[in-house]
Design a protein around this motif. Structure first.
Motif, mmCIF file in Angstrom:
data_model
loop_
_atom_site.group_PDB
_atom_site.id
_atom_site.type_symbol
_atom_site.label_atom_id
_atom_site.label_comp_id
_atom_site.label_asym_id
_atom_site.label_seq_id
_atom_site.Cartn_x
_atom_site.Cartn_y
_atom_site.Cartn_z
ATOM 1 N N PRO A 146 62.883 48.836 42.831
ATOM 2 C CA PRO A 146 63.458 47.602 42.302
ATOM 3 C C PRO A 146 63.947 46.699 43.436
ATOM 4 O O PRO A 146 64.500 47.182 44.423
ATOM 5 C CB PRO A 146 64.646 48.105 41.458
ATOM 6 N N CYS A 147 63.714 45.394 43.306
ATOM 7 C CA CYS A 147 64.132 44.434 44.340
ATOM 8 C C CYS A 147 65.646 44.259 44.280
ATOM 9 O O CYS A 147 66.202 43.939 43.226
ATOM 10 C CB CYS A 147 63.429 43.096 44.108
ATOM 11 N N GLU A 148 66.295 44.513 45.422
ATOM 12 C CA GLU A 148 67.754 44.392 45.447
ATOM 13 C C GLU A 148 68.188 42.939 45.453
ATOM 14 O O GLU A 148 69.240 42.584 44.928
ATOM 15 C CB GLU A 148 68.306 45.088 46.698
ATOM 16 N N GLU A 149 67.340 42.113 46.064
ATOM 17 C CA GLU A 149 67.661 40.690 46.231
ATOM 18 C C GLU A 149 67.982 40.026 44.885
ATOM 19 O O GLU A 149 68.920 39.251 44.773
ATOM 20 C CB GLU A 149 66.474 40.002 46.901
ATOM 21 N N CYS A 150 67.162 40.326 43.887
ATOM 22 C CA CYS A 150 67.298 39.627 42.603
ATOM 23 C C CYS A 150 67.724 40.579 41.484
ATOM 24 O O CYS A 150 67.683 40.209 40.305
ATOM 25 C CB CYS A 150 65.974 38.961 42.232
ATOM 26 N N GLY A 151 68.115 41.804 41.867
ATOM 27 C CA GLY A 151 68.496 42.771 40.845
ATOM 28 C C GLY A 151 67.350 43.078 39.906
ATOM 29 O O GLY A 151 67.534 43.305 38.717
ATOM 30 N N PRO A 203 61.138 31.795 41.171
ATOM 31 C CA PRO A 203 60.907 33.205 41.541
ATOM 32 C C PRO A 203 61.658 33.613 42.803
ATOM 33 O O PRO A 203 61.809 32.821 43.727
ATOM 34 C CB PRO A 203 59.396 33.268 41.772
ATOM 35 N N CYS A 204 62.091 34.869 42.831
ATOM 36 C CA CYS A 204 62.747 35.463 44.002
ATOM 37 C C CYS A 204 61.757 35.488 45.163
ATOM 38 O O CYS A 204 60.600 35.867 44.995
ATOM 39 C CB CYS A 204 63.195 36.876 43.644
ATOM 40 N N VAL A 205 62.217 35.050 46.333
ATOM 41 C CA VAL A 205 61.328 34.957 47.499
ATOM 42 C C VAL A 205 60.952 36.352 48.004
ATOM 43 O O VAL A 205 59.824 36.605 48.415
ATOM 44 C CB VAL A 205 62.015 34.161 48.633
ATOM 45 N N GLU A 206 61.916 37.270 47.945
ATOM 46 C CA GLU A 206 61.721 38.616 48.470
ATOM 47 C C GLU A 206 60.593 39.348 47.738
ATOM 48 O O GLU A 206 59.781 40.023 48.341
ATOM 49 C CB GLU A 206 63.040 39.393 48.350
ATOM 50 N N CYS A 207 60.535 39.215 46.418
ATOM 51 C CA CYS A 207 59.576 39.991 45.623
ATOM 52 C C CYS A 207 58.544 39.101 44.922
ATOM 53 O O CYS A 207 57.766 39.592 44.095
ATOM 54 C CB CYS A 207 60.307 40.840 44.588
ATOM 55 N N SER A 208 58.536 37.805 45.231
ATOM 56 C CA SER A 208 57.613 36.855 44.608
ATOM 57 C C SER A 208 57.700 36.891 43.083
ATOM 58 O O SER A 208 56.705 36.745 42.383
ATOM 59 C CB SER A 208 56.163 37.113 45.022
#
Ligand SMILES: [Zn+2]
Ligand SMILES: [Zn+2]
Length: 373
Positions: A146-151, A203-208
């Motif tokens: 799971p992407c931490e950046e965007c939960g 969209p979150c940049v970290e996970c697109s």
């Protein structure tokens, strides 16, 4: 794999002094760049493998240290590396891999399969002793987390999602085609929203916007006593993270049990070969046979024949289901001496005489007899 010949730092485009966080960031950026949907280069797949290989080494403290010192990583010393299983070359095709990494939409997949994380397969090899006792084995797994950046929401600012304008929230699109059979209606997953029915505002940049990112971490597999070669252990929820927080897949661990030097396994029974001299077999004796957890005393009765089986109850493998253990079956291998001293020949000759044995006629003797007879 040409480990050791590559400059892993150059592959990831980082300095030799790069921190763990910098290496992880660089890996994710490079992994995204090599996506065949984005990159049409013929060597995209090869580059993707290189990026993973580099990350595999540089993200592991001990491997990185070895690489920095010697410019190579000895696969025998790369702890657990042989257990990871080549997920890129093995059961997982590159297509599968890319679609799990990037949520790619191969046609025909069900809606559930698209959002739920996929199952992952790895293989570990243990010794027969470990199979008898049970063992906890740590393995390294490359997977989506799971992407931490965007939960894991996929959204950069928490603004959430809105109904997909292409499919109106249905997640699928109906199209009509005129064919020679008449008008055919086909239903296909909506590409714009990955069949979820929702689109992300920003969209979150970290996970697109996927809500999950590639990562490498360690998982401890608890292998129960009595496990057999080829058994699988399913670790629920330990596979790939789901799309935008959906359920994770499972990690399926296939256990291989390496062949043992002396012991052969059949179910929960173990078989061993026990060399015996002629006199031991004839007179009987007490012997120690190397068992799975220490020497086992075996009483050899007088008159034991070659191939006789002596069963030691409960000295086999533990049963995976149910209780108790199998047996150890010892196969008597009576060995006839190939060389004898003069004294030994005489003694055996005397022994033969006690059995009333006459020396047998040789073929030459029989020929002479026939010629003169
Ligand atoms: Zn994210
Ligand atoms: Zn849609």
């Amino acid at each position: 794999m040409s480990a050791g010949t590559k400059d892993y730092y150059a592959v990831l485009g980082v300095e030799r002094t790069a921190s763990e966080a910098e290496i992880k960031k660089a890996f994710r950026r490079k992994a995204r760049e090599c996506h065949p949907d984005v990159c049409n280069d013929h060597d995209a797949e090869e580059r993707f493998k290189s990026v993973n290989e580099a990350y595999d080494v540089l993200s592991d403290h001990s491997k990185r240290e070895m690489y920095d010192r010697f410019g190579t990583v000895d696969p025998r010393m790369a702890g657990g590396a042989q257990d990871i299983g080549d997920i890129f070359g093995g059961g997982f095709g590159m297509d599968d891999l890319f679609s799990v990494f990037f949520g790619g939409m191969a046609g025909g997949a069900s809606r559930r399969a698209r959002t739920q994380g996929r199952d992952m397969a790895v293989q570990i090899t243990i010794t027969l002793e470990e199979a008898a006792e049970g063992v906890a084995r740590e393995i390294a797994v490359n997977r989506l987390v799971p992407c931490e950046e965007c939960g894991a929401s996929g959204s950069s600012d928490g603004s959430g999602t809105s109904e997909c304008p292409d499919c109106g929230g249905a997640g699928q699109r109906r199209t009509q085609q005129r064919t020679f059979l008449g008008v055919m209606q086909t239903v296909s997953p909506c590409e714009r929203c990955s069949a979820t029915g929702h689109v992300i505002e920003s969209p979150c940049v970290e996970c697109s916007g996927q809500g999950r990112v590639p990562d490498r971490d360690h998982v401890t597999v608890e292998v129960p006593a009595g496990v057999d070669d080829g058994n699988q252990i399913r670790m629920r929820g330990m596979g790939e993270a789901g799309f935008r927080g959906a359920a994770a897949g499972d990690l399926i661990v296939t256990v291989r049990v390496a062949p043992h030097e002396f012991l052969h396994r059949e179910g929960s029974d173990l078989h061993a070969r026990m060399p015996l001299t002629v006199t031991e077999a004839a007179l009987g004796t007490e012997m120690e046979v190397p068992g799975i957890d220490g020497d086992v005393a075996v009483a050899v009765p007088a008159g034991t024949q070659f191939g006789d089986q002596l069963r030691v109850r409960g000295a086999g493998m533990p049963r995976l289901r149910g209780s108790g253990r199998g047996d150890l079956i010892v196969h008597a291998a009576v060995e006839i001496p190939r060389k004898l001293t003069k004294e030994q020949r005489e003694i055996l000759g005397q022994l033969a005489a006690t059995f009333g044995e006459e020396p047998r006629a040789t073929p030459l003797d029989r020929l002479k007899e026939w010629l003169t007879g």
